[in-house]
Design a protein around this motif. Structure first.
Motif, PDB file in Angstrom:
ATOM      1  N   GLY A  76      32.822  33.826  43.636  1.00  0.00           N
ATOM      2  CA  GLY A  76      33.576  34.070  44.855  1.00  0.00           C
ATOM      3  C   GLY A  76      35.054  33.761  44.728  1.00  0.00           C
ATOM      4  N   GLY A  77      35.660  34.059  43.603  1.00  0.00           N
ATOM      5  CA  GLY A  77      37.049  33.695  43.349  1.00  0.00           C
ATOM      6  C   GLY A  77      38.071  34.486  44.144  1.00  0.00           C
ATOM      7  N   GLN A  78      39.100  33.795  44.579  1.00  0.00           N
ATOM      8  CA  GLN A  78      40.266  34.399  45.223  1.00  0.00           C
ATOM      9  C   GLN A  78      41.508  33.720  44.678  1.00  0.00           C
ATOM     10  N   LEU A  79      42.531  34.501  44.434  1.00  0.00           N
ATOM     11  CA  LEU A  79      43.789  33.935  43.965  1.00  0.00           C
ATOM     12  C   LEU A  79      44.680  33.567  45.140  1.00  0.00           C
ATOM     13  N   THR A  80      45.420  32.476  44.975  1.00  0.00           N
ATOM     14  CA  THR A  80      46.404  32.114  45.988  1.00  0.00           C
ATOM     15  C   THR A  80      47.510  33.170  45.992  1.00  0.00           C
ATOM     16  N   PRO A  81      48.236  33.307  47.092  1.00  0.00           N
ATOM     17  CA  PRO A  81      49.277  34.345  47.174  1.00  0.00           C
ATOM     18  C   PRO A  81      50.316  34.286  46.052  1.00  0.00           C
ATOM     19  N   ASP A  82      50.578  33.094  45.503  1.00  0.00           N
ATOM     20  CA  ASP A  82      51.546  32.985  44.405  1.00  0.00           C
ATOM     21  C   ASP A  82      50.911  33.282  43.042  1.00  0.00           C
ATOM     22  N   LEU A 122      40.594  32.511  51.807  1.00  0.00           N
ATOM     23  CA  LEU A 122      41.907  31.877  51.770  1.00  0.00           C
ATOM     24  C   LEU A 122      42.814  32.457  52.846  1.00  0.00           C
ATOM     25  N   ALA A 123      43.494  31.594  53.577  1.00  0.00           N
ATOM     26  CA  ALA A 123      44.440  32.050  54.605  1.00  0.00           C
ATOM     27  C   ALA A 123      45.535  32.886  53.949  1.00  0.00           C
ATOM     28  N   PRO A 124      46.065  33.883  54.656  1.00  0.00           N
ATOM     29  CA  PRO A 124      47.112  34.736  54.077  1.00  0.00           C
ATOM     30  C   PRO A 124      48.327  33.976  53.558  1.00  0.00           C
ATOM     31  N   ASN A 125      48.649  32.819  54.155  1.00  0.00           N
ATOM     32  CA  ASN A 125      49.790  32.044  53.665  1.00  0.00           C
ATOM     33  C   ASN A 125      49.394  31.078  52.548  1.00  0.00           C
ATOM     34  N   GLY A 126      48.102  31.043  52.192  1.00  0.00           N
ATOM     35  CA  GLY A 126      47.636  30.230  51.078  1.00  0.00           C
ATOM     36  C   GLY A 126      47.476  28.751  51.365  1.00  0.00           C
ATOM     37  N   SER A 127      47.567  28.328  52.625  1.00  0.00           N
ATOM     38  CA  SER A 127      47.540  26.901  52.923  1.00  0.00           C
ATOM     39  C   SER A 127      46.155  26.345  53.234  1.00  0.00           C
ATOM     40  N   MET A 128      45.236  27.168  53.729  1.00  0.00           N
ATOM     41  CA  MET A 128      43.914  26.705  54.159  1.00  0.00           C
ATOM     42  C   MET A 128      42.821  27.619  53.631  1.00  0.00           C
ATOM     43  N   VAL A 129      41.634  27.041  53.485  1.00  0.00           N
ATOM     44  CA  VAL A 129      40.441  27.797  53.116  1.00  0.00           C
ATOM     45  C   VAL A 129      39.414  27.590  54.220  1.00  0.00           C
ATOM     46  N   ILE A 130      38.875  28.682  54.755  1.00  0.00           N
ATOM     47  CA  ILE A 130      37.760  28.600  55.686  1.00  0.00           C
ATOM     48  C   ILE A 130      36.516  29.001  54.902  1.00  0.00           C
ATOM     49  N   TYR A 131      35.404  28.346  55.175  1.00  0.00           N
ATOM     50  CA  TYR A 131      34.187  28.598  54.412  1.00  0.00           C
ATOM     51  C   TYR A 131      32.967  28.244  55.256  1.00  0.00           C
ATOM     52  N   SER A 132      31.817  28.692  54.810  1.00  0.00           N
ATOM     53  CA  SER A 132      30.553  28.367  55.449  1.00  0.00           C
ATOM     54  C   SER A 132      29.966  27.158  54.739  1.00  0.00           C
ATOM     55  N   SER A 133      29.407  26.239  55.523  1.00  0.00           N
ATOM     56  CA  SER A 133      28.853  25.015  54.960  1.00  0.00           C
ATOM     57  C   SER A 133      27.537  24.697  55.642  1.00  0.00           C
ATOM     58  N   VAL A 134      26.604  24.127  54.908  1.00  0.00           N
ATOM     59  CA  VAL A 134      25.335  23.704  55.488  1.00  0.00           C
ATOM     60  C   VAL A 134      25.488  22.274  55.990  1.00  0.00           C
ATOM     61  N   ASN A 135      25.132  22.073  57.255  1.00  0.00           N
ATOM     62  CA  ASN A 135      25.153  20.749  57.866  1.00  0.00           C
ATOM     63  C   ASN A 135      23.795  20.554  58.533  1.00  0.00           C
ATOM     64  N   GLY A 136      22.965  19.724  57.959  1.00  0.00           N
ATOM     65  CA  GLY A 136      21.602  19.575  58.470  1.00  0.00           C
ATOM     66  C   GLY A 136      20.826  20.849  58.192  1.00  0.00           C
ATOM     67  N   LEU A 137      20.304  21.467  59.250  1.00  0.00           N
ATOM     68  CA  LEU A 137      19.536  22.702  59.104  1.00  0.00           C
ATOM     69  C   LEU A 137      20.324  23.940  59.514  1.00  0.00           C
ATOM     70  N   SER A 138      21.595  23.782  59.812  1.00  0.00           N
ATOM     71  CA  SER A 138      22.368  24.938  60.274  1.00  0.00           C
ATOM     72  C   SER A 138      23.627  25.134  59.435  1.00  0.00           C
ATOM     73  N   ASN A 139      24.139  26.354  59.529  1.00  0.00           N
ATOM     74  CA  ASN A 139      25.411  26.668  58.888  1.00  0.00           C
ATOM     75  C   ASN A 139      26.515  26.491  59.907  1.00  0.00           C
ATOM     76  N   GLU A 140      27.665  26.059  59.431  1.00  0.00           N
ATOM     77  CA  GLU A 140      28.832  25.958  60.296  1.00  0.00           C
ATOM     78  C   GLU A 140      30.053  26.337  59.485  1.00  0.00           C
ATOM     79  N   LEU A 141      31.115  26.662  60.176  1.00  0.00           N
ATOM     80  CA  LEU A 141      32.368  26.938  59.498  1.00  0.00           C
ATOM     81  C   LEU A 141      33.116  25.632  59.300  1.00  0.00           C
ATOM     82  N   SER A 142      33.816  25.556  58.200  1.00  0.00           N
ATOM     83  CA  SER A 142      34.635  24.382  57.909  1.00  0.00           C
ATOM     84  C   SER A 142      35.963  24.851  57.347  1.00  0.00           C
ATOM     85  N   LEU A 143      36.955  24.001  57.443  1.00  0.00           N
ATOM     86  CA  LEU A 143      38.291  24.258  56.910  1.00  0.00           C
ATOM     87  C   LEU A 143      38.660  23.150  55.938  1.00  0.00           C
TER      88      LEU A 143
END
Length: 170
Positions: A76-82, A122-143
């Protein structure tokens, strides 16, 4: 990606001529293409070395190089904007985590500590990553910030959340 030859390969489609050009070859499965910010190569995941790792293919001459060497799997690779760093899902003994690899040194920094993180965007400005994460028995979004210092959970009130994607930089 198409499986016209039995394995998954990456193709480019010329929108004017409707001509398909095969970018990857061989018996390996090649998935998850991502454009290099300069537009002259693609980053992709391939199992050509046995387990999934991240590679770069030069579109001019089709030469391919492996980018990731640490960890059991990288995908699942993505390059930073730079174009200096690679954001990816990195598997090690601690699970599947979001990681950043400096492309010049090869150094890998694990950005998350949960057991199963997936689908980094990856955020368009390269500062943050949003992703899916397992927490207990459910998925949630994390930054997580690109330097790993800021982390936040975005729990869903109903259902499962997966495969987030940032919108374009406007």
């Amino acid at each position: 990606m198409l499986s016209k030859t039995g394995s998954l390969h990456i193709y480019l489609l010329d929108l004017n001529s409707k001509q398909l050009t095969q970018v990857t070859s061989g018996r390996a499965n090649n998935t998850e293409p991502f454009w290099d910010p300069a537009g002259n190569s693609l980053i992709f995941t391939s199992d050509r070395g046995g387990k999934p790792q991240i590679y770069r293919v030069n579109l001019a001459d089709k030469s391919t190089e492996r980018l990731t060497w640490q960890g059991t799997q990288n995908l699942g690779g993505q390059l930073t904007p730079d174009g200096q760093s690679l954001i990816m899902v990195h598997q090690s003994s601690s699970g599947y985590n979001i990681a950043k690899q400096d492309l010049s040194s090869g150094a890998v920094q694990i950005l998350t500590t949960t057991f199963l993180d997936e689908s980094p965007s990856l955020a368009p400005n390269g500062s943050m990553v949003i992703y899916s994460s397992v927490n207990g028995l459910s998925n949630e979004l994390s930054l997580v910030s690109i330097d790993g210092r800021f982390k936040a959970r975005l729990p869903a009130l109903n259902g499962q959340v997966r495969a987030p994607a940032w919108g374009p930089f406007l």
